[in-house]
Every structure is written in structure tokens, then in C-alpha cells.
Design an enzyme around this catalytic site. Sequence first.
Site, PDB file in Angstrom:
ATOM      1  N   HIS A 263      35.424  34.027  50.866  1.00 35.74           N
ATOM      2  CA  HIS A 263      36.125  35.395  50.860  1.00 35.74           C
ATOM      3  C   HIS A 263      34.974  36.504  50.678  1.00 35.74           C
ATOM      4  O   HIS A 263      34.198  36.654  49.936  1.00 35.74           O
ATOM      5  CB  HIS A 263      36.661  35.355  49.504  1.00 35.74           C
ATOM      6  CG  HIS A 263      37.825  36.610  49.337  1.00 35.74           C
ATOM      7  ND1 HIS A 263      38.914  36.462  49.744  1.00 35.74           N
ATOM      8  CD2 HIS A 263      37.876  37.771  48.439  1.00 35.74           C
ATOM      9  CE1 HIS A 263      39.694  37.668  49.427  1.00 35.74           C
ATOM     10  NE2 HIS A 263      38.770  38.348  48.372  1.00 35.74           N
TER      11      HIS A 263
ATOM     12  N   CYS B  67      40.882  42.737  55.967  1.00 34.56           N
ATOM     13  CA  CYS B  67      39.771  41.646  55.875  1.00 34.56           C
ATOM     14  C   CYS B  67      39.996  40.644  54.722  1.00 34.56           C
ATOM     15  O   CYS B  67      40.106  41.138  53.686  1.00 34.56           O
ATOM     16  CB  CYS B  67      38.560  42.494  55.581  1.00 34.56           C
ATOM     17  SG  CYS B  67      38.089  43.619  56.974  1.00 34.56           S
TER      18      CYS B  67
ATOM     19  N   ASP C 187      39.673  45.347  52.219  1.00 33.94           N
ATOM     20  CA  ASP C 187      39.518  43.903  51.939  1.00 33.94           C
ATOM     21  C   ASP C 187      40.081  43.380  50.815  1.00 33.94           C
ATOM     22  O   ASP C 187      40.230  44.021  49.744  1.00 33.94           O
ATOM     23  CB  ASP C 187      37.979  43.781  51.594  1.00 33.94           C
ATOM     24  CG  ASP C 187      37.423  44.244  50.402  1.00 33.94           C
ATOM     25  OD1 ASP C 187      37.149  43.442  49.679  1.00 33.94           O
ATOM     26  OD2 ASP C 187      37.096  45.707  50.539  1.00 33.94           O
ATOM     27  N   SER C 188      40.585  42.069  50.642  1.00 33.65           N
ATOM     28  CA  SER C 188      41.170  41.495  49.699  1.00 33.65           C
ATOM     29  C   SER C 188      42.556  42.156  49.266  1.00 33.65           C
ATOM     30  O   SER C 188      43.368  42.557  49.820  1.00 33.65           O
ATOM     31  CB  SER C 188      40.244  41.272  48.698  1.00 33.65           C
ATOM     32  OG  SER C 188      40.749  40.357  47.497  1.00 33.65           O
ATOM     33  N   ALA C 189      42.252  42.921  47.893  1.00 35.54           N
ATOM     34  CA  ALA C 189      43.505  43.756  47.416  1.00 35.54           C
ATOM     35  C   ALA C 189      43.429  44.892  48.047  1.00 35.54           C
ATOM     36  O   ALA C 189      44.720  45.423  48.399  1.00 35.54           O
ATOM     37  CB  ALA C 189      43.206  44.114  45.880  1.00 35.54           C
TER      38      ALA C 189
END
Length: 317
Positions: A291, A193, A162-164
Site C-alpha cells: 500500500h 492510487c 492515495d488511499s482515503a
Amino acid sequence: MGSTDSELALDLSPMMRIYKDGRVERLMGTETVPPSFDPKTNVESKDIVCSAEHDLSVRLYLPRNTHQNQKLPLLVYFHGGSFLLGSAFSPGYQKYLNSLVSEANIIAVSVDYRLAPEHPLPAAYSDSWTALKWVASHVNQQGPEDWLNHHANFERVFLSGDSAGANIAHRMAIKHGHEEKLEVVNVNGIILCNPYFWGSEIIAGEIDDISKREKGEILWQVACPSSVGVDDPWLNPAKDPNLGQLGCSRVQVFVSEKDLLRERGWYYAQKLRESGWSGNQEVTDFQGEDHDFHLFKPNCEKAVAMLKSIVSFIELE
């Protein structure tokens, strides 16, 4: 005047503060939980040091009812946190991966890479690749970890985050497809994600408030001070001439309506189609959500829907 050890160099509240003496004060994402058996999902976890050089650890997850030598799809997971925060041992990831491993009936490896600014990029990428190579060392059932020797199906490997962490999963697939292939390992798909991608060009639908964009771009500068900027291919895959060599056959992307990064997820999918990559991809857009909502509200209707969609993606032959 106070000493320099109390003088702020950069205030990134509510995430972190960086002081002039180099000290880093993280204001969130520091809580961890030990590995355990979760009776609700019937999933067991344990921690393994996979590289002594940087004390690099991973957390493994396995359904307890797995039969001896039963082979399961293998998921390698990379946590989020802008490359600055979080851990594979955070309670949110423990809960999420317990649920995913149970629902999908898979074995999972969650990577605890080093964080910036103490360890600026490419440290997180390097650690993640080191962990992947350690995982791949079990392909002939002769690696150091029995769970992987006995239960990992290296013909059905998935990278996710997810994200980074989604950014890392993408980078690992590029490295596998273009730079340094993991031999005898079939990376079937990547699951991204709310991926952390950005760029200097304002794309359709993206926030155009310069001050807000600059605040977000400071995070990248802290994570990767040696970077050429936000159009670095590490952050902006649209600028990567090797995008079409993504080393997997399927891609699943999740974006959220209220997420600042939403348009970048769609843009990634568009550029991937245009790159000549011949695989299949799908994008799911969750309306009304922000987010990483699936980690903060794991029991909400849309988080459950995301989990089921990932399970279906993994189960697809």
C-alpha cells in the site's frame, strides 16, 4: 486507578490512540514541512487559506519556469491516512507533488482537510468540496489566488489521491457528476492510487480472516460513526446507485499486489464498467508492492513507472 484522561478508549497502534476523555494521540503522520522552492524539480509551493470558517488550507505547486499567463493542466490532490492521519503538508506529499508537478508540467492544489475522529466524516468530504469550489472560483481569472487565475486550465482538471484521498477524489467526481456540478470546470479524469474502498461481502481474492477484516473496519467506524457500516456507498462504491454518473471521462486506478485493498481497486473498475458509465478506464497492478509504496519508496523502479504513467494520463488529449 488513574484518571480518565489517561484511560484508553481505543488503541489503534501503530496509527493512533483514542482516550476516554476524547483526546487523540497520533503516533504517525504528524510531521510537516513548510512550502518552499525545490531546486531539484524547479517547483515552487505556497500555502493559502481557502476557507476561514474551518481554517481550511491548501498547498499550491507551480513550476518556476512557467511563462506569464501560460495555462497548465490543473491537478487537485487529496492525501491519504484512513481519514484519520496525515496532512497536505507532510514531507512525503511535498516530495511526491514536487516530482509530479515537474514531470507533468502542471499546477497542483493539495487539500488539507479536517481529520476524524475530532471531525468525523463527512467533514473531509465537505472540506474537499469547499476547496474544489474555491479552486473553481478562479475559472474567470477573478479569484483570490493569482497562480490559479493566470495558470490553471479549467478545461483540463484532474482529481487524484492515495488511499482515503483516492476515496475522496472518487466522491468529488460523483458529487460533480450527480449532485452539485462545478460549472465551467471540465474534470477530465481521476487518478486513484491504492483506493480505500471496502465492503461486507468477501470478493474474489480478498482476505477472509474475520479478525483482520474487523480490525480494518474499526477504522471506518472511527472515521464515520454515523455510517450504516462498510457497505455505505462512501466506502463501497458498488452500493452506490449513482456510480454511473461519475463526473469525468477517464479513470486511472493503481493497485498493489501485497495491499489489503488490492481486490477492491479491481472491483471498483469492474462495477464502474457495469454501471453504465461511458468513460475510459485503466488499472495498473504493481506486483510485489504494498500500500502506497510510491510514497515510501519514491525512487524505486515501480514508483518511477507509476509517476510516468500518471504523467502520460494527464498529457493525453
